[in-house]
Design an enzyme around this catalytic site. Structure first.
Site, PDB file in Angstrom:
ATOM      1  N   CYS A  40      13.831  31.177  31.390  1.00 54.68           N
ATOM      2  CA  CYS A  40      15.114  30.770  30.864  1.00 54.68           C
ATOM      3  C   CYS A  40      15.997  30.472  31.901  1.00 54.68           C
ATOM      4  CB  CYS A  40      15.445  31.912  29.863  1.00 54.68           C
ATOM      5  SG  CYS A  40      16.803  31.324  28.610  1.00 54.68           S
TER       6      CYS A  40
ATOM      7  N   CYS B 295      14.367  27.533  26.816  1.00 50.17           N
ATOM      8  CA  CYS B 295      15.655  26.623  26.813  1.00 50.17           C
ATOM      9  C   CYS B 295      15.385  25.348  27.598  1.00 50.17           C
ATOM     10  CB  CYS B 295      16.875  27.483  27.411  1.00 50.17           C
ATOM     11  SG  CYS B 295      16.764  27.508  29.234  1.00 50.17           S
TER      12      CYS B 295
ATOM     13  N   CYS C 109      11.673  23.463  35.569  1.00 50.52           N
ATOM     14  CA  CYS C 109      10.989  24.495  36.003  1.00 50.52           C
ATOM     15  C   CYS C 109      10.331  24.139  36.965  1.00 50.52           C
ATOM     16  CB  CYS C 109       9.863  24.401  34.763  1.00 50.52           C
ATOM     17  SG  CYS C 109       8.639  25.637  34.857  1.00 50.52           S
TER      18      CYS C 109
END
Length: 137
Positions: free
Chosen positions: A9, A81, A88
């Site tokens: 997240c 999210c 990422c």
């Protein structure tokens, strides 16, 4: 051998912490479950309180960044999210990635009742997702 699963997240303060807790509850026998954030925002006290309604104690959890888990090879990454999904990092290995954006209850403005309601709604969505997600593929 257990798979290593990461919940990612933005700040590792509420959504990823809740998902880590429920994934451990539902899939802990099959996976080692971790959570982290792109940043570190600290454990949200509302997240702790909402999980206690389900008798889940995360008071020993703490907010951490993905860099603090760089010694672990992950088999599965779940982003909870949109921001974490977009930024990422590329990790070594062949991870399966699953994305599900949950509304951030910590962004709720309003009185105490409104904030608790927002955390319950997000918790319930995360709980259902964690119960039903297929982590074995």
């Amino acid at each position: 051998m257990k798979k290593n699963l990461l919940v990612l997240c933005t700040g590792n303060s509420c959504r990823s912490q809740m998902a880590e807790a429920y994934l451990r509850l539902y899939h802990g026998k099959d996976c080692n479950i971790y959570s982290a954030g792109i940043e570190k925002h600290g454990l949200n006290p509302f997240a702790m309180g909402i999980l206690m309604e389900d008798s889940i104690d995360i008071s020993d959890h703490f907010s951490k960044t993905i860099d603090e888990l760089d010694n672990i090879s992950f088999d599965l990454i779940i982003t909870v999210c949109d921001h974490a999904n977009e930024v990422c990092p590329i990790l070594p290995g062949n991870q399966i990635k699953i994305h599900n954006n949950f509304k951030d209850p910590s962004k709720m403005n309003g009185n105490y009742t409104d904030i608790v309601k927002a955390f319950r709604e997000t918790r319930n969505e995360i709980k259902q997702f964690c119960r039903n997600v297929n982590i074995l593929n």
